[in-house]
Design an enzyme around this catalytic site. Structure first.
Site, PDB file in Angstrom:
ATOM      1  N   ARG A 247      53.616  25.802  63.339  1.00 21.47           N
ATOM      2  CA  ARG A 247      53.331  25.190  62.035  1.00 21.47           C
ATOM      3  C   ARG A 247      52.866  26.197  60.996  1.00 21.47           C
ATOM      4  O   ARG A 247      52.926  25.935  59.809  1.00 21.47           O
ATOM      5  CB  ARG A 247      52.248  24.119  62.187  1.00 21.47           C
ATOM      6  CG  ARG A 247      52.612  23.009  63.149  1.00 21.47           C
ATOM      7  CD  ARG A 247      51.396  22.179  63.472  1.00 21.47           C
ATOM      8  NE  ARG A 247      50.436  23.025  64.192  1.00 21.47           N
ATOM      9  CZ  ARG A 247      49.199  22.661  64.495  1.00 21.47           C
ATOM     10  NH1 ARG A 247      48.742  21.486  64.134  1.00 21.47           N
ATOM     11  NH2 ARG A 247      48.401  23.480  65.156  1.00 21.47           N
TER      12      ARG A 247
ATOM     13  N   GLN B  42      27.101  30.860  43.856  1.00 19.04           N
ATOM     14  CA  GLN B  42      28.040  30.688  42.751  1.00 19.04           C
ATOM     15  C   GLN B  42      29.390  31.240  43.181  1.00 19.04           C
ATOM     16  O   GLN B  42      29.472  32.231  43.880  1.00 19.04           O
ATOM     17  CB  GLN B  42      27.497  31.481  41.557  1.00 19.04           C
ATOM     18  CG  GLN B  42      28.251  31.373  40.285  1.00 19.04           C
ATOM     19  CD  GLN B  42      27.490  32.067  39.159  1.00 19.04           C
ATOM     20  OE1 GLN B  42      26.361  31.712  38.852  1.00 19.04           O
ATOM     21  NE2 GLN B  42      28.092  33.064  38.564  1.00 19.04           N
TER      22      GLN B  42
ATOM     23  N   ASN C 102      33.283  32.251  41.434  1.00 19.17           N
ATOM     24  CA  ASN C 102      33.944  32.522  40.159  1.00 19.17           C
ATOM     25  C   ASN C 102      35.426  32.790  40.379  1.00 19.17           C
ATOM     26  O   ASN C 102      35.817  33.292  41.438  1.00 19.17           O
ATOM     27  CB  ASN C 102      33.324  33.745  39.484  1.00 19.17           C
ATOM     28  CG  ASN C 102      31.845  33.597  39.269  1.00 19.17           C
ATOM     29  OD1 ASN C 102      31.362  32.533  38.910  1.00 19.17           O
ATOM     30  ND2 ASN C 102      31.109  34.655  39.502  1.00 19.17           N
TER      31      ASN C 102
ATOM     32  N   ARG D 284      39.240  45.088  34.984  1.00 19.93           N
ATOM     33  CA  ARG D 284      37.936  44.470  34.748  1.00 19.93           C
ATOM     34  C   ARG D 284      36.909  45.264  35.539  1.00 19.93           C
ATOM     35  O   ARG D 284      37.033  45.404  36.750  1.00 19.93           O
ATOM     36  CB  ARG D 284      37.943  43.012  35.190  1.00 19.93           C
ATOM     37  CG  ARG D 284      38.888  42.136  34.357  1.00 19.93           C
ATOM     38  CD  ARG D 284      38.819  40.694  34.832  1.00 19.93           C
ATOM     39  NE  ARG D 284      39.783  39.857  34.167  1.00 19.93           N
ATOM     40  CZ  ARG D 284      39.513  39.021  33.177  1.00 19.93           C
ATOM     41  NH1 ARG D 284      38.279  38.909  32.724  1.00 19.93           N
ATOM     42  NH2 ARG D 284      40.467  38.275  32.650  1.00 19.93           N
TER      43      ARG D 284
ATOM     44  N   HIS E 136      31.334  46.542  36.986  1.00 20.90           N
ATOM     45  CA  HIS E 136      30.169  45.718  36.676  1.00 20.90           C
ATOM     46  C   HIS E 136      29.198  45.596  37.856  1.00 20.90           C
ATOM     47  O   HIS E 136      29.605  45.651  39.009  1.00 20.90           O
ATOM     48  CB  HIS E 136      30.613  44.312  36.277  1.00 20.90           C
ATOM     49  CG  HIS E 136      31.583  44.309  35.134  1.00 20.90           C
ATOM     50  ND1 HIS E 136      32.657  43.461  35.082  1.00 20.90           N
ATOM     51  CD2 HIS E 136      31.640  45.057  34.001  1.00 20.90           C
ATOM     52  CE1 HIS E 136      33.335  43.672  33.973  1.00 20.90           C
ATOM     53  NE2 HIS E 136      32.741  44.639  33.292  1.00 20.90           N
TER      54      HIS E 136
ATOM     55  N   LYS F 125      28.832  40.377  46.690  1.00 17.57           N
ATOM     56  CA  LYS F 125      30.029  39.616  46.346  1.00 17.57           C
ATOM     57  C   LYS F 125      30.992  39.648  47.522  1.00 17.57           C
ATOM     58  O   LYS F 125      31.101  40.655  48.212  1.00 17.57           O
ATOM     59  CB  LYS F 125      30.765  40.234  45.152  1.00 17.57           C
ATOM     60  CG  LYS F 125      29.982  40.349  43.895  1.00 17.57           C
ATOM     61  CD  LYS F 125      30.783  41.075  42.830  1.00 17.57           C
ATOM     62  CE  LYS F 125      29.968  41.269  41.566  1.00 17.57           C
ATOM     63  NZ  LYS F 125      30.708  42.009  40.539  1.00 17.57           N
TER      64      LYS F 125
ATOM     65  N   HIS G  52      31.413  46.951  40.792  1.00 20.08           N
ATOM     66  CA  HIS G  52      32.693  46.412  41.248  1.00 20.08           C
ATOM     67  C   HIS G  52      33.647  46.267  40.069  1.00 20.08           C
ATOM     68  O   HIS G  52      33.237  45.908  38.966  1.00 20.08           O
ATOM     69  CB  HIS G  52      32.475  45.038  41.897  1.00 20.08           C
ATOM     70  CG  HIS G  52      33.757  44.336  42.202  1.00 20.08           C
ATOM     71  ND1 HIS G  52      34.247  43.306  41.421  1.00 20.08           N
ATOM     72  CD2 HIS G  52      34.665  44.532  43.183  1.00 20.08           C
ATOM     73  CE1 HIS G  52      35.397  42.899  41.928  1.00 20.08           C
ATOM     74  NE2 HIS G  52      35.678  43.629  42.985  1.00 20.08           N
TER      75      HIS G  52
ATOM     76  N   TYR H 273      35.695  35.005  43.657  1.00 17.57           N
ATOM     77  CA  TYR H 273      34.459  35.662  44.076  1.00 17.57           C
ATOM     78  C   TYR H 273      33.481  34.642  44.631  1.00 17.57           C
ATOM     79  O   TYR H 273      33.300  33.579  44.037  1.00 17.57           O
ATOM     80  CB  TYR H 273      33.712  36.247  42.878  1.00 17.57           C
ATOM     81  CG  TYR H 273      34.381  37.253  42.026  1.00 17.57           C
ATOM     82  CD1 TYR H 273      34.016  38.583  42.106  1.00 17.57           C
ATOM     83  CD2 TYR H 273      35.328  36.892  41.067  1.00 17.57           C
ATOM     84  CE1 TYR H 273      34.577  39.529  41.268  1.00 17.57           C
ATOM     85  CE2 TYR H 273      35.890  37.831  40.232  1.00 17.57           C
ATOM     86  CZ  TYR H 273      35.511  39.152  40.338  1.00 17.57           C
ATOM     87  OH  TYR H 273      36.064  40.072  39.503  1.00 17.57           O
TER      88      TYR H 273
ATOM     89  N   ASP I   5      34.034  47.576  28.308  1.00 14.75           N
ATOM     90  CA  ASP I   5      34.252  48.272  29.574  1.00 14.75           C
ATOM     91  C   ASP I   5      34.825  49.674  29.350  1.00 14.75           C
ATOM     92  O   ASP I   5      34.527  50.605  30.095  1.00 14.75           O
ATOM     93  CB  ASP I   5      35.193  47.468  30.477  1.00 14.75           C
ATOM     94  CG  ASP I   5      34.557  46.160  30.960  1.00 14.75           C
ATOM     95  OD1 ASP I   5      33.328  45.993  30.832  1.00 14.75           O
ATOM     96  OD2 ASP I   5      35.300  45.318  31.481  1.00 14.75           O
TER      97      ASP I   5
END
Length: 176
Positions: free
Chosen positions: A23, A46, A48, A59, A62, A72, A119, A132, A168
């Protein structure tokens, strides 16, 4: 789950351990007990999502300053990314060293980013999405960054001219 520590102590590449049959497969994507057994923060407060329309979007890099440092768990749920972490722990033997990992929706690898690391990532395909899991809440007053192309870190990004925010792009040089 298969945990492989990187050259940066406490940072792990995590792969699902697949139980396959006709399967398809079943795999655990997160387990509090397994994270704790590897001395990784099992706390998740949290989650994200970062949606990125264009290949070459960058990105980062940070992090959150103390006392709001965050761990994270990062995975790519659509497309592909070049994921990078930098050890910013002054007491660490790998202070200012970095690790880069290609995370894709197809390889299902994850990167565990410990407290005290910056990161960032660059998308390798259009329409890439990153998910995240965070150990701490976002606190704007503690948000920090280091420049993506700072010579102090020597990161070789796969796409030379990124799509990047001015903030950045313009972080000052990192001073050792």
């Amino acid at each position: 789950m298969i945990f492989t520590e990187t050259k940066l102590k406490g940072a792990f590449i995590i792969e699902p351990e697949r139980l396959e049959d006709a399967r398809g497969f079943f795999a655990r994507a997160w387990c509090q007990r397994e994270f704790a057994a590897h001395s990784l923060s099992p706390r998740v407060v949290q989650c994200n999502i970062s949606s990125n329309k264009k290949k070459g979007t960058l990105r980062g890099m940070h992090y959150q300053a103390a006392p709001c440092e965050e761990a994270k768990l990062v995975r790519c749920t659509m497309g592909a990314i070049y994921d990078v972490i930098i050890d910013l722990r002054p007491e660490s033997p790998t202070f200012t060293h970095h690790v880069a990992v290609v995370l894709t929706a197809a390889n299902r690898k994850m990167l565990y980013v410990p407290d005290g690391f910056a990161h960032g990532f660059q998308t390798l395909e259009d329409d890439s999405e990153v998910f995240y899991q965070m150990s701490e809440f976002y606190v704007a007053d503690h948000a920090r960054g280091v420049r993506w192309n700072d010579p102090a870190f020597g990161i070789q990004w796969p796409i030379a001219e990124p799509i990047i925010l001015e903030r950045d792009r313009n972080y000052p040089d990192f001073i050792l």
